[in-house]
Enzyme design. Structure first.
Site, PDB file in Angstrom:
ATOM      1  N   THR A  93     -55.578  18.229 -25.839  1.00  0.00           N
ATOM      2  CA  THR A  93     -56.520  18.850 -26.551  1.00  0.00           C
ATOM      3  C   THR A  93     -58.161  18.588 -27.786  1.00  0.00           C
ATOM      4  OG1 THR A  93     -55.899  20.545 -27.127  1.00  0.00           O
ATOM      5  CG2 THR A  93     -57.261  20.840 -25.362  1.00  0.00           C
ATOM      6  N   ASP A 141     -51.276  16.365 -34.834  1.00  0.00           N
ATOM      7  CA  ASP A 141     -49.915  16.403 -36.051  1.00  0.00           C
ATOM      8  C   ASP A 141     -50.064  16.405 -37.086  1.00  0.00           C
ATOM      9  OD1 ASP A 141     -49.479  16.440 -33.477  1.00  0.00           O
ATOM     10  OD2 ASP A 141     -48.858  14.095 -32.957  1.00  0.00           O
ATOM     11  N   GLU A 195     -51.806   5.888 -39.070  1.00  0.00           N
ATOM     12  CA  GLU A 195     -51.538   5.732 -37.957  1.00  0.00           C
ATOM     13  C   GLU A 195     -52.277   4.475 -36.510  1.00  0.00           C
ATOM     14  OE1 GLU A 195     -48.457   8.926 -36.582  1.00  0.00           O
ATOM     15  OE2 GLU A 195     -48.173   8.261 -35.220  1.00  0.00           O
TER      16      GLU A 195
HETATM   17  C1  GLA Z   1     -49.804  13.743 -29.260  1.00  0.00           C
HETATM   18  C2  GLA Z   1     -50.776  12.899 -30.922  1.00  0.00           C
HETATM   19  C3  GLA Z   1     -51.501  14.322 -31.156  1.00  0.00           C
HETATM   20  C4  GLA Z   1     -51.742  14.897 -29.632  1.00  0.00           C
HETATM   21  C5  GLA Z   1     -50.607  15.313 -28.701  1.00  0.00           C
HETATM   22  C6  GLA Z   1     -50.817  15.704 -27.764  1.00  0.00           C
HETATM   23  O1  GLA Z   1     -48.264  14.156 -30.063  1.00  0.00           O
HETATM   24  O2  GLA Z   1     -49.472  12.320 -32.051  1.00  0.00           O
HETATM   25  O3  GLA Z   1     -52.628  14.217 -31.318  1.00  0.00           O
HETATM   26  O4  GLA Z   1     -52.622  14.326 -29.038  1.00  0.00           O
HETATM   27  O5  GLA Z   1     -49.687  13.663 -28.199  1.00  0.00           O
HETATM   28  O6  GLA Z   1     -51.314  16.845 -27.637  1.00  0.00           O
END
Ligand code: GLA
Length: 739
Positions: free
Chosen positions: A369, A513, A501
């Site tokens: 999302t 994250d 990243e």
């Molecule tokens: C990875 C990405 C996040 C997010 C998740 C799925 O962890 O780094 O930004 O999109 O996948 O929710």
């Protein structure tokens, strides 16, 4: 317990024979000039000296007391004394060949003191003197490096103890206090104190022979180690002994050879004390005995005890401070410091060590999302990636990754970082580090991060769906800030790490994250609006509920996992739906799937090419689930939260198609276990970990069920972890001494 010949048969001598029989392997010979005995034991010439094949490691069964313990008492294979003149025993107290007495914990030393008591109780009824000691260092005759000590029970009174006893007798006949008790009183809080507690006083005697010679005397008058009560008196001794040795090592910036000897006698007038005789006189100056000392017994101390005591006091204090600081660090940070010491140039006191870390995350709900401008509800967990190191004046940064067992270097001045990395084989973990540094220097007018050497250690599983890469990025940014680089707000740091990243790994992740790695708070979930970047902390108050994570051991790399493809599908769905919606209602703007409603999907969905409808449906319904989950969390409704987790998994599996067999299997198995509230795949998908909310009482049961059923259905092992909801990134600057 101990094996020995019965002394009764040989007529236990109180006055030893001047010589024992020539057939005997050992004998005592009287020196009529010095009025003392010399022992002779030719068999000892055959001892193995510091071989690589450790005889103790080769046999860790004989003499184990009690069984299963980490303690062994054995007769010495090359005894210096045999009945009736004496007996010799080895005390081995660790199975780990590389440990030293200085490394031992207080409970471990308490156990050793228990062995000393045991051996004393056994031998003292039969011999006038029981000499127990522990040594370290080749130069003082240690022939095996494996951690061990020895005890000699001797049929005669050794010269030094005889003289100490005579001092006690003199005091007694003069009607004075025990001279050891008097000494303890006189030294307490005085200039020669090294460390003192409620039960023990450690000081450099006024008449010390060696600069760092310490006497540790019990405050209570007791004649032998058996008089030391369990509990505080014993624990204090157990804490003090390794602390003094660590202070020696610090003074010498290397392990200092020493002799740790118990002075004890089965005579109530005597007073137990421990003598620590380190033979180093100054760093680099080892000297066992000078000519005047060897030849005349005239000892020449190269310093004043008051000066050396002040020095040792300082080392003890600093070591204690460092230990307290170290104990408060997460385990990977402690290990990173150890790895740094091993891998890089020795530390100097003038350059403090910087350690920084950032956490991995568990996303309670809100998957895929974030890059759709939606909502997420992650928590940080008690697993981190840590960097420990020091800045330097050069332009090349060197990093060592313990996980990859790789050392890598790169030029980290501004110009070099801004230039593209032309080295094709730069490992991914280095690209992450370099990527963050690059973004930092790319910001205009910020202070420069100096070049550094650092070791990296983490316990966030790599590729395990707990966002180890964001933890690494944020740890690097936090480390750089602590070294004097730019200090950004948590959100600025998160955005910078997200850019890094994308640039270094080619993955266009959302912000979740990095945001949770930067903003996390203990016992709080982060409800983040990924469009406005406004956030709210929601207390995680679910009594008796464990946040568990099952690592499927299907490693997943975002770059290759179809992540970018999902993102493009969402963009395509947004563009199409935007056009359709605006054709009917020009006032609406669809900037992202966040702006799409379930009504929109019902009305326009049929016009989306496959697979855009299910993709969009996942995002739209998942956003609603996040807000519902936040409500459930606020209300402490674990059942409702669990149900939302199952629904999220179904949506990710069927509509978004980012699950995999292993993740589905975990969720299916978990759902069969009573006490499991909910489960779902977590993170990007295609492997990694599943989140399971489970009642505390069921956690072990769940582990057992998974341990049996998961391998049976997948052929993989997997692993279940219990997580604590923890805080965000931190750094410390630690003044560590060279050792
Ligand atoms: C990875 C990405 C996040 C997010 C998740 C799925 O962890 O780094 O930004 O999109 O996948 O929710």
């Amino acid at each position: 317990m101990l094996q020995h010949d019965s002394p009764a048969q040989s007529g236990h001598p109180t006055d030893a024979p001047e010589t024992s029989s020539l057939e005997s392997n050992t004998r005592l010979v009287w020196n009529p000039f010095l009025a003392e005995y010399t022992g002779q034991a030719p068999a000892r010439m055959r001892r193995m000296e510091l071989t690589d094949d450790c005889p103790f490691c080769a046999d860790l069964t004989t003499g184990r007391v009690p069984p299963e313990s980490q303690a062994w008492i054995r007769p010495n294979d090359f005894p210096a004394l045999q009945p009736p003149n004496g007996e010799c025993y080895l005390l081995i107290y660790s199975a780990d060949h590389d440990r030293t007495f200085a490394d031992l914990t207080v409970p471990e030393v308490v156990r050793i003191i228990g062995l000393w008591q045991r051996i004393y109780a056994e031998l003292s009824p039969r011999y006038p003197c029981v000499m127990t000691w522990e040594t370290s260092g080749e130069v003082i005759g240690q022939t095996q490096r494996h951690p061990h000590g020895q005890t000699y029970a001797v049929a005669i009174m050794p010269e030094m103890l005889g003289r100490e006893l005579a001092a006690v007798e003199r005091a007694e006949s003069a009607g004075d206090l025990c001279p050891f008790c008097a000494e303890v009183r006189a030294e307490s809080a005085g200039p020669r104190i090294v460390l003192e507690g409620a039960h023990w006083v450690g000081f450099i005697p006024a008449y010390a022979r060696y600069p760092y010679q310490v006497r540790l005397t019990s405050r209570a008058h007791t004649s032998a180690i058996t008089g030391i009560a369990e509990g505080e008196p014993m624990e204090e001794l157990a804490a003090f002994l390794p602390r003094i040795i660590r202070a020696y090592n610090r003074a010498f910036q290397a392990p200092m050879p020493y002799m740790l000897a118990l002075h004890q006698l089965a005579d109530e007038r005597f007073h137990l004390h421990v003598e620590l005789l380190p033979v180093g006189r100054a760093p680099g100056k080892l000297k066992l005995a000078a000519s005047c000392e060897m030849a005349w017994g005239f000892w020449m101390n190269d310093s004043f005890p008051e000066v050396k005591a002040a020095e040792l006091r300082d080392y003890v204090r600093r070591e204690e401070e460092e230990r307290v600081v170290m104990e408060q660090l997460p385990a990977p940070a402690q290990r990173a410091i150890a790895a740094y010491r091993e891998q890089f140039a020795p530390l100097t006191e003038s350059e403090p060590l910087t350690v920084a870390w950032a956490p991995g995350r568990v996303n309670l709900i809100g998957e895929h999302t974030d890059y759709n401008d939606g909502f997420v509800l992650p928590v940080a967990v008690d697993r981190v990636i840590a960097l420990a190191g020091q800045p330097h004046a050069g332009t090349t940064s060197r990093c060592y990754s313990v996980h990859h067992r790789q050392r890598h270097f790169f030029r980290s001045n501004r110009a070099a970082l801004l230039a593209p990395d032309r080295r094709r084989r730069t490992p991914l973990w280095v690209r992450y580090i370099r990527g963050v540094l690059r973004e930092l220097v790319a910001r205009a007018a910020t202070p420069q991060t100096p070049a550094f050497n650092a070791a990296i250690v983490g316990d966030v599983p790599v590729g395990g769906g707990m966002s180890s890469s964001a933890a690494l990025d944020v740890a690097v940014a936090t480390f750089a800030a602590a070294l004097g680089g730019p200090r950004l707000s948590p959100l600025e740091t998160a955005l910078l790490c997200q850019r890094a990243e994308a640039a270094s790994a080619g993955v266009h992740t959302g912000i979740m994250d990095q945001a949770i790695a930067c903003l996390a708070r203990a016992d709080r979930a982060l409800l983040l609006d990924c469009r406005s970047l406004r956030y709210e902390y929601i207390p995680v108050r679910l009594p008796g509920v464990v946040v568990a994570v099952f690592d499927t051991q299907v490693s997943r790399a975002l770059a290759s996992s179809g992540y970018n493809a999902r993102r493009q599908q969402c963009e395509a769905a947004t563009a199409l739906l935007g056009r359709l919606v605006r054709a009917d209602d020009a006032s609406r703007e669809i900037r992202a799937l966040r702006d799409v409603t379930t009504d929109d999907l019902a009305r326009y969905g049929a016009r989306l090419p496959d697979p855009l409808l299910p993709r969009a449906r996942h995002v739209v319904t998942e956003n609603a689930r996040v807000l519902a989950a936040a409500e459930a969390l606020r209300a402490g409704d674990a059942d409702r939260l669990g149900a939302l987790l199952y629904a999220s998994h179904a949506s990710l599996r069927d509509d978004y198609e980012v699950s995999c067999l292993e993740l589905d299997v975990v969720v299916e198995i978990a759902a069969t276990v009573p006490g499991v509230l909910g489960a779902r795949m977590m993170g990007g998908g295609f492997g990694g970990s599943a989140l399971i909310l489970v009642h505390q009482d069921t956690f072990e049961g769940l582990r057992d069920v998974l341990a049996a059923a998961y391998p049976a259905r997948t052929g993989k092992r997997g692993e279940l972890h219990r997580c604590q909801v923890s805080g965000g990134p931190e750094s410390r600057v630690i003044a560590l001494d060279k050792r």
